[in-house]
Design an enzyme around this catalytic site. Sequence first.
Site, PDB file in Angstrom:
ATOM      1  N   CYS A   1      50.971   8.374   8.050  1.00 39.57           N
ATOM      2  CA  CYS A   1      49.300   8.229   8.903  1.00 39.57           C
ATOM      3  C   CYS A   1      49.196   9.191   9.961  1.00 39.57           C
ATOM      4  O   CYS A   1      48.078   9.230  10.061  1.00 39.57           O
ATOM      5  CB  CYS A   1      49.661   6.730   9.402  1.00 39.57           C
ATOM      6  SG  CYS A   1      51.583   6.202  10.312  1.00 39.57           S
TER       7      CYS A   1
ATOM      8  N   HIS B   1      52.956   2.510  13.307  1.00 40.84           N
ATOM      9  CA  HIS B   1      52.020   2.807  12.303  1.00 40.84           C
ATOM     10  C   HIS B   1      50.549   3.317  13.616  1.00 40.84           C
ATOM     11  O   HIS B   1      50.603   3.194  14.676  1.00 40.84           O
ATOM     12  CB  HIS B   1      50.746   1.589  11.714  1.00 40.84           C
ATOM     13  CG  HIS B   1      50.132   1.875  11.114  1.00 40.84           C
ATOM     14  ND1 HIS B   1      50.321   2.845   9.676  1.00 40.84           N
ATOM     15  CD2 HIS B   1      48.781   1.479  10.274  1.00 40.84           C
ATOM     16  CE1 HIS B   1      48.961   3.085   8.803  1.00 40.84           C
ATOM     17  NE2 HIS B   1      48.322   1.909   9.673  1.00 40.84           N
TER      18      HIS B   1
ATOM     19  N   ASN C   1      41.602   1.038  10.621  1.00 43.38           N
ATOM     20  CA  ASN C   1      42.652   1.052   9.563  1.00 43.38           C
ATOM     21  C   ASN C   1      43.040   2.181   8.559  1.00 43.38           C
ATOM     22  O   ASN C   1      42.455   1.127   7.490  1.00 43.38           O
ATOM     23  CB  ASN C   1      43.845  -0.303   9.671  1.00 43.38           C
ATOM     24  CG  ASN C   1      44.953  -0.056   8.643  1.00 43.38           C
ATOM     25  OD1 ASN C   1      45.815   1.006   9.114  1.00 43.38           O
ATOM     26  ND2 ASN C   1      45.132  -1.310   8.219  1.00 43.38           N
TER      27      ASN C   1
END
Length: 677
Positions: free
Chosen positions: A73, A242, A267
Amino acid sequence: MTVWDMEIPEKKLFEDNDFPASSTSLFSSYSTPIAKFRGKITWLRPQEISSSPRLFPENPQDGYIKQGLLGDCWFLCACEALHKNRLLLDKVIPSGQDSWIQSGCLRCRFWKFGHWVEVMIDDRLPCIGHRLCFSRCRSEEVFWLPLLEKAYAKYLYVFQRLHGCYEQLWAGQVCEALVDVTGGLADRWSLKSYKQSNEKNARFCFSERSKFELMKDLNDKSFISCSVHGSAKGSSERAEFHAFSITDVKQISGLKGNYVSLLKIRNIWDRQCWNGSWQEGGDGWKKLDPAIATLLQSTAEEGEFWVEEHEFFRDFDEVTVGYPVNMEGHILSLLTGKSLCHARQLSGEWVKGQSAGGCRNNSSFCSNPKFWLRILDPGEVVIAILQMRHDSSSKNGKAFWSENAAVHCQNNEEWLTTDILHQKRYRAIGLHVWKVEKKRFNLQKTVAKAPTISTECHTYDREVKLHCDLTPGYYLVIPSTFMKDEDGHFLLRAFSTSKISLSVVKAAHPLTQFEENSEGEWEIMQFTDSWINGKSAGGSRNFPTYNTNPHLPFSILSDTGAGNVRITLCQENFDGQFLPIGFHVYQVHSGKNLNQASPQLLEPVVTCVPHRYTQEMTQLCTLPTGNYEIIPSTYLPNSEAQFTVTVETKIDRKPFQCQEILGQTVNEVSYTSVMQR
């Protein structure tokens, strides 16, 4: 048989032997959760995945980034900056590659240690069941993202000297990837603790409130990411560790006449994972007019959600902001928006036993590499030190995770090994800057003083930065590691709104008599004056006009032993011609004045003669406490020149003791569990 009946051999597509379509390009140590897919991954080309593959989308929304099974990520968030700025994207994926499908290869570029490097890959991509298993765009017909992800995995092998593979992309820092894909700068702001690092740098230290205002101002100009390192009240389990992207920042009038501050967050799993008060149907929307609330909710794309300011600072841990880049390719200041159009860079090295002096807690600090930064006009300046990772190869092929990153992966303990837990990517580094006079300064005394600006502590970041306003002059810049004798390469960069120059401080000459006896602390006094025809150019003691030469007073306040004074006379040189120069030192007794006496009749306590045709003359001497005057002279009267006299006096005072601190290790950001589909 005619030519039409002949079979034309099909053109062979490019196959990259340096990064083959095999498990060696997927795994380095099978130490991450993707190891469970070993044997299930196949390699397919875009035309085998999609009926109409293309590199870039016609509709920008089709190019939105989606994360797959790989915990990268941090890299994909940096790629959001490219998706937001086509100028940057064209730099990383150069234009003119329309035939990539026919050739089977693509060229990409990444910024490494001061210059752009090119990486060529074939277009075979990892798939499970004929679908991309790692990153992909929202439209599966668009392939710029998965191809760039593959190129970055290969880049780690070719240019970072790691076992380059997809597994190496698991866990990392958004700010590092931003620098690699933009060649610019990025800042990380902790949202959990705020501490002013330097009073002189107070303008560039800001509170949480000003951080929000800054994010609102930068939203349309730059890329902003945020991350969660631990358990958050508004997050589901899958959102821990994250990284997200911030797509909008707004202040809206509420029903009670107050302002409601909101952030829209995306996201890259492309699905909702937030359960805060501003989720769909949440109580937060009751603070707004229903029409406005409906409009805001309708603007949220798939995977986007709204968070209120206080909720954001409570539940998120860190923000990463990329410095904006204008159309001319110049970096813009995060704080003022001014163009930092003047940039310089130099590489350097810490060498064990030579130039790895450690922090200021060590007596060897002065042996660190030193640089001159010259500021020509008042301006805003960013000084950055970027280090190259010190572990050039992994032990037994183990993956490079920081200790914190590995500990965070609580759900995957079976993949962790002792070797991985102890891998460290970077040294703890710091940066100190002092304003000094060019060439004429005492190094030991200078570094004993508080620096003009410095990092708060040495940290394990890949790059540390100083952001400041500087006045014209020369600045001594010293980058260092926290521990001495730690080898490493680094790149020093300086960006400014005004003209600057950056140069290496040349290595010292062999020790002189003074330097051999220069232990302790020294006080420096400088006089700048002129010999003027008919006024102050009296010549040597052979002439009756000698007394008209400048008289420069100084005092010795305490007895500090032998070799306690060093006097240097330096004449200005405009045409390469030097006058014969010299000087005498006389003691001045109480109630007497050399201007009223005849110095020719007095015995000097120090002489630096005969007069010589040289630019600089130096004399080390021992003087008791008392008052003195220096009379510098040319040999012949009426010889004009400007000169500087420097008096260095040893003083009886304990040197300044520094207590520098070591910062915490860097937290790597990645999610802890593979998404279940």
